[in-house]
Enzyme design. Structure first.
Site, PDB file in Angstrom:
ATOM      1  N   GLU A 112       0.858  -1.197   0.000  1.00  0.00           N
ATOM      2  CA  GLU A 112       0.000   0.000   0.000  1.00  0.00           C
ATOM      3  C   GLU A 112       0.884   1.233   0.000  1.00  0.00           C
ATOM      4  OE1 GLU A 112      -2.704   0.327   3.367  1.00  0.00           O
ATOM      5  OE2 GLU A 112      -2.714   2.511   3.159  1.00  0.00           O
ATOM      6  N   ARG A 164       0.183  10.379   0.158  1.00  0.00           N
ATOM      7  CA  ARG A 164       0.466  11.488   1.079  1.00  0.00           C
ATOM      8  C   ARG A 164       1.759  12.200   0.730  1.00  0.00           C
ATOM      9  NH1 ARG A 164      -1.505   7.961   5.881  1.00  0.00           N
ATOM     10  NH2 ARG A 164       0.663   7.763   6.478  1.00  0.00           N
ATOM     11  N   THR A 202      -4.705   5.903   1.738  1.00  0.00           N
ATOM     12  CA  THR A 202      -5.194   7.259   2.037  1.00  0.00           C
ATOM     13  C   THR A 202      -5.982   7.832   0.855  1.00  0.00           C
ATOM     14  OG1 THR A 202      -3.054   7.509   3.180  1.00  0.00           O
ATOM     15  CG2 THR A 202      -4.579   9.326   3.355  1.00  0.00           C
ATOM     16  N   LYS A 213     -10.960  -2.295   6.703  1.00  0.00           N
ATOM     17  CA  LYS A 213      -9.784  -1.843   7.455  1.00  0.00           C
ATOM     18  C   LYS A 213     -10.296  -1.317   8.802  1.00  0.00           C
ATOM     19  CE  LYS A 213      -6.355   1.886   7.314  1.00  0.00           C
ATOM     20  NZ  LYS A 213      -5.479   2.711   6.471  1.00  0.00           N
TER      21      LYS A 213
HETATM   22  C1  3PG Z   1      -0.759   5.108   8.290  1.00  0.00           C
HETATM   23  O1  3PG Z   1      -1.701   5.840   8.325  1.00  0.00           O
HETATM   24  O2  3PG Z   1       0.374   5.472   7.977  1.00  0.00           O
HETATM   25  C2  3PG Z   1      -1.018   3.676   8.585  1.00  0.00           C
HETATM   26  O3  3PG Z   1      -2.128   3.545   9.374  1.00  0.00           O
HETATM   27  C3  3PG Z   1       0.165   2.986   9.195  1.00  0.00           C
HETATM   28  O4  3PG Z   1       0.208   3.221  10.527  1.00  0.00           O
HETATM   29  P1  3PG Z   1       1.475   2.780  11.371  1.00  0.00           P
HETATM   30  O5  3PG Z   1       2.589   3.690  10.961  1.00  0.00           O
HETATM   31  O6  3PG Z   1       1.040   3.007  12.792  1.00  0.00           O
HETATM   32  O7  3PG Z   1       1.762   1.339  11.067  1.00  0.00           O
END
Ligand code: 3PG
Length: 208
Positions: A40, A44, A68, A128
């Site tokens: 994934e 961002r 995201t 999720k």
């Molecule tokens: C994110 O938003 O980056 C993901 O949820 C991953 O979260 P983490 O860095 O806590 O694994």
């Protein structure tokens, strides 16, 4: 590809926030070599769509998705870039419609039972659970297993190498997402061997 089939390919989905397109292929190769083919890439960073495209074109065996994903424009752009699936932190009717029109499998985010019920009405069976740790973590997942039969979750947010197996041992957990397999320092320094080792350890975790 159906999102449940994608999620069944590995116990952990690495969540990648990549700043430099040049890192995309070596990073993805290390994760795939370690046994984690489902990736994934969060939308961002300015580079994110190019990172998706680079992995899709340059890493055989990788199943790359966009994370995201918040709106219709991002869903269309992600699909065009080569994403096979999208992941969203929450969900809206507009996003469901946009991903369906774009032909993008969606892993939609929920934090509450009502949100899960709304998505179940829409036909979603894999959700999720985000942000997992701050929202109740393992306790929440155990509590909803009986009231929400037929739903499975990919908890994400605050999960680590130390806690992932406890999540994966729950019957309503299909896989977990997390960034711990690709730490920022290792990406910045190009320590692909370290990332492959982290991926290999994660790929050995057992899904119940
Ligand atoms: C994110 O938003 O980056 C993901 O949820 C991953 O979260 P983490 O860095 O806590 O694994």
């Amino acid at each position: 590809m159906d999102i449940a089939a994608i999620a069944a390919r590995a116990p952990v989905i690495p969540v990648l926030t990549v700043e430099r397109v040049a890192d995309a292929v070596p990073l993805a190769r290390a994760l795939v070599a370690g046994g984690l083919p489902v990736l994934e890439v969060t939308l961002r960073t300015p580079a994110a769509l190019d990172v998706v495209a680079a992995i899709d074109a340059g890493v055989p065996g990788a199943i790359v998705g966009a994370g995201t994903v918040l709106d219709a424009g991002q869903a269309v752009a992600a699909r065009r870039a080569g994403a096979r699936f999208g992941v969203s932190p929450g969900c809206t009717p507009t996003l469901i419609e946009a991903t369906r029109s774009a032909g993008l499998s969606l892993l939609p985010g929920v934090q509450t039972v009502s949100e899960a019920m709304v998505l179940a009405e829409q036909g979603f069976r894999l959700l999720k659970f985000f942000p997992a740790e701050p929202s109740g973590g393992i306790g929440w997942l155990k509590s909803v297993a009986a009231p929400l039969p037929g739903l499975r979750f990919c908890p994400t947010g605050g999960i680590s190498a130390g806690t992932a197996q406890a999540y994966l041992s729950l019957p309503n957990v299909a896989c977990v997402g997390g960034s711990w397999v690709a730490p920022r320092e290792a990406v910045v320094s190009g320590d692909w061997a370290a990332i492959e080792r982290l991926a290999a350890a994660a790929s050995r975790l057992n899904v119940r």
